[in-house]
Design an enzyme around this catalytic site. Sequence first.
Site, PDB file in Angstrom:
ATOM      1  N   HIS A 217       0.854  -1.189   0.000  1.00 53.54           N
ATOM      2  CA  HIS A 217       0.000   0.000   0.000  1.00 53.54           C
ATOM      3  C   HIS A 217       0.889   1.238   0.000  1.00 53.54           C
ATOM      4  O   HIS A 217       1.921   1.278   0.683  1.00 53.54           O
ATOM      5  CB  HIS A 217      -0.887  -0.047   1.246  1.00 53.54           C
ATOM      6  CG  HIS A 217      -1.889   1.056   1.360  1.00 53.54           C
ATOM      7  ND1 HIS A 217      -1.542   2.326   1.744  1.00 53.54           N
ATOM      8  CD2 HIS A 217      -3.232   1.074   1.147  1.00 53.54           C
ATOM      9  CE1 HIS A 217      -2.629   3.091   1.768  1.00 53.54           C
ATOM     10  NE2 HIS A 217      -3.659   2.359   1.415  1.00 53.54           N
ATOM     11  N   ARG A 259      -2.703   1.206  -4.501  1.00 50.34           N
ATOM     12  CA  ARG A 259      -2.435  -0.229  -4.571  1.00 50.34           C
ATOM     13  C   ARG A 259      -2.618  -0.701  -6.001  1.00 50.34           C
ATOM     14  O   ARG A 259      -3.218  -0.009  -6.827  1.00 50.34           O
ATOM     15  CB  ARG A 259      -3.386  -1.002  -3.649  1.00 50.34           C
ATOM     16  CG  ARG A 259      -3.175  -0.779  -2.171  1.00 50.34           C
ATOM     17  CD  ARG A 259      -4.227  -1.506  -1.350  1.00 50.34           C
ATOM     18  NE  ARG A 259      -5.506  -0.815  -1.368  1.00 50.34           N
ATOM     19  CZ  ARG A 259      -6.672  -1.382  -1.039  1.00 50.34           C
ATOM     20  NH1 ARG A 259      -6.724  -2.656  -0.695  1.00 50.34           N
ATOM     21  NH2 ARG A 259      -7.778  -0.682  -1.064  1.00 50.34           N
ATOM     22  N   LYS A 262      -6.030  -0.387  -8.308  1.00 50.14           N
ATOM     23  CA  LYS A 262      -6.931   0.573  -7.669  1.00 50.14           C
ATOM     24  C   LYS A 262      -6.971   1.861  -8.486  1.00 50.14           C
ATOM     25  O   LYS A 262      -6.164   2.075  -9.394  1.00 50.14           O
ATOM     26  CB  LYS A 262      -6.481   0.864  -6.232  1.00 50.14           C
ATOM     27  CG  LYS A 262      -6.600  -0.343  -5.307  1.00 50.14           C
ATOM     28  CD  LYS A 262      -8.044  -0.776  -5.124  1.00 50.14           C
ATOM     29  CE  LYS A 262      -8.162  -1.928  -4.151  1.00 50.14           C
ATOM     30  NZ  LYS A 262      -9.565  -2.363  -3.969  1.00 50.14           N
ATOM     31  N   ASP A 390     -11.699  18.346   0.233  1.00 53.00           N
ATOM     32  CA  ASP A 390     -11.612  18.171   1.686  1.00 53.00           C
ATOM     33  C   ASP A 390     -10.210  18.565   2.133  1.00 53.00           C
ATOM     34  O   ASP A 390      -9.300  18.729   1.319  1.00 53.00           O
ATOM     35  CB  ASP A 390     -11.963  16.740   2.122  1.00 53.00           C
ATOM     36  CG  ASP A 390     -11.057  15.690   1.502  1.00 53.00           C
ATOM     37  OD1 ASP A 390      -9.861  15.685   1.820  1.00 53.00           O
ATOM     38  OD2 ASP A 390     -11.550  14.874   0.694  1.00 53.00           O
ATOM     39  N   HIS A 393      -7.238  15.837   1.412  1.00 50.29           N
ATOM     40  CA  HIS A 393      -6.703  15.813   0.052  1.00 50.29           C
ATOM     41  C   HIS A 393      -6.022  17.135  -0.303  1.00 50.29           C
ATOM     42  O   HIS A 393      -5.071  17.146  -1.098  1.00 50.29           O
ATOM     43  CB  HIS A 393      -7.800  15.460  -0.953  1.00 50.29           C
ATOM     44  CG  HIS A 393      -8.156  14.012  -0.952  1.00 50.29           C
ATOM     45  ND1 HIS A 393      -9.171  13.494  -0.175  1.00 50.29           N
ATOM     46  CD2 HIS A 393      -7.610  12.969  -1.617  1.00 50.29           C
ATOM     47  CE1 HIS A 393      -9.235  12.188  -0.364  1.00 50.29           C
ATOM     48  NE2 HIS A 393      -8.303  11.842  -1.231  1.00 50.29           N
TER      49      HIS A 393
END
Length: 453
Positions: A217, A259, A262, A390, A393
């Site tokens: 990850h 990942r 993704k 947000d 981010h």
Amino acid sequence: MESFPSLTVTQRDQILVEQRVFNKYKAFYDMPPSSQSFMLELQRENHVEYLTNGLKHLGPSFCVLDANRPWLCYWIIHSIALMDEFVDPELEDNTIDFLSRCQDPNGGYGGGPGQMPHLATTYAAVNSLVTLGGDKALCSINREKLYTFLRRMKDPNGAFRMHDGGEIDVRACYTAISVASLLNILDDDLVQDVGNYVVSCQTYEGGIAGEPGSEAHGGYTFCGLATMILINEVDRLDLSSLIDWVVFRQGVEGGFQGRTNKLVDGCYSFWQGGVFALLKRLQSTKGEQSVSVGDGEDSGARSQQTTASSDATGEEGLNKDSSQAGSHFEQGEPHDTSCQEVVENIDHNSSKRRAKVEPLFNCLALQQYILLCAQEPGGGLRDKPGKSRDHYHTCYCLSGLSVCQHSWSEDEDSPPLPHAILGSYSNLLEPIHPLYNVVFDRYQEAHEFFSRS
């Protein structure tokens, strides 16, 4: 909506994201040059307004983040600092006072006043206070109690728990070691066997998982690599396979996925991009030959190189830190760094050697994704087109943008060249210390402050 009956859910989602992203890129390239220049402009004033308002007041929907309030402080304050802006004195004092109320009497910081101390919110609170800077902020941290909290979180297997009775993972290792290093309380007792745990989390893919047996990850890879650098055991990792894994996480959109298989996400602009910042300095301080994984244009991104229209303006060089490693510790035996010059250099940025390693990812493509797909013109940044802005981010998109802009700098004192900046040179952000993700001059102040105490 187009139908994809023979595809998996993952494949359908990927196609839809690509369509949204490429529609934005097509619209951009169809614009006249004057409109393109505006689209590539970092909307600083709007971002600062969005962030400052968030530090003053958040609406009822944010009640779900009640246990993450120091994180909100960090995401907002760090983002403001990246744009070389400051919060007003009254708001700064209020933030310091609030974080002091989050500090547990027995050490560490909770998610809010009266909440149990937690390594993640301790990391966020300490980084917030370091970013605010000044005696009041730095003196508010009870290092002695915080050290005892870190020792309590230390598991017999060498790793750390996030809180009393909490989970053990690489994130806990990084937050504990990062805080201890930043506050100059890192010693052999805290370091013991941490490396064994992190090494056990590196997967067959090359990336690092949160715990042994899990999937590699981006966030855990950054945390694991930074931890191993801070404890001077980075050579125990399989760096070649780690580089391969991270390089191929940059997709055709220009951004990074977290990942394998993704979707692209703006936050990985830092979690994956920051890995390259660590690796570049690591390679340049070692004086080793660049790992042959291709330059930015031919790397796993396979994304189209864009031409940056840049305005070269006079900028002062990056702040430099002439301090030396080898700190004095109040608890236990100090962790020995004398035998590993490479880590000393990356930890305190005292290296003056030229960094000959070119970026291992497509820096301009990532900047294009951040500015055109992640940036909200009205302020704030987001995961991807179709998502809402947000503070999380905003923080990590801007951190990744800083990494991109400074990735071509020849040495620690050189400002980025115009060709490294997508859009106007006024987009340039402050450089960060990649191990801690705090603005570099704020790190310098804290390093000097805690070296004296």
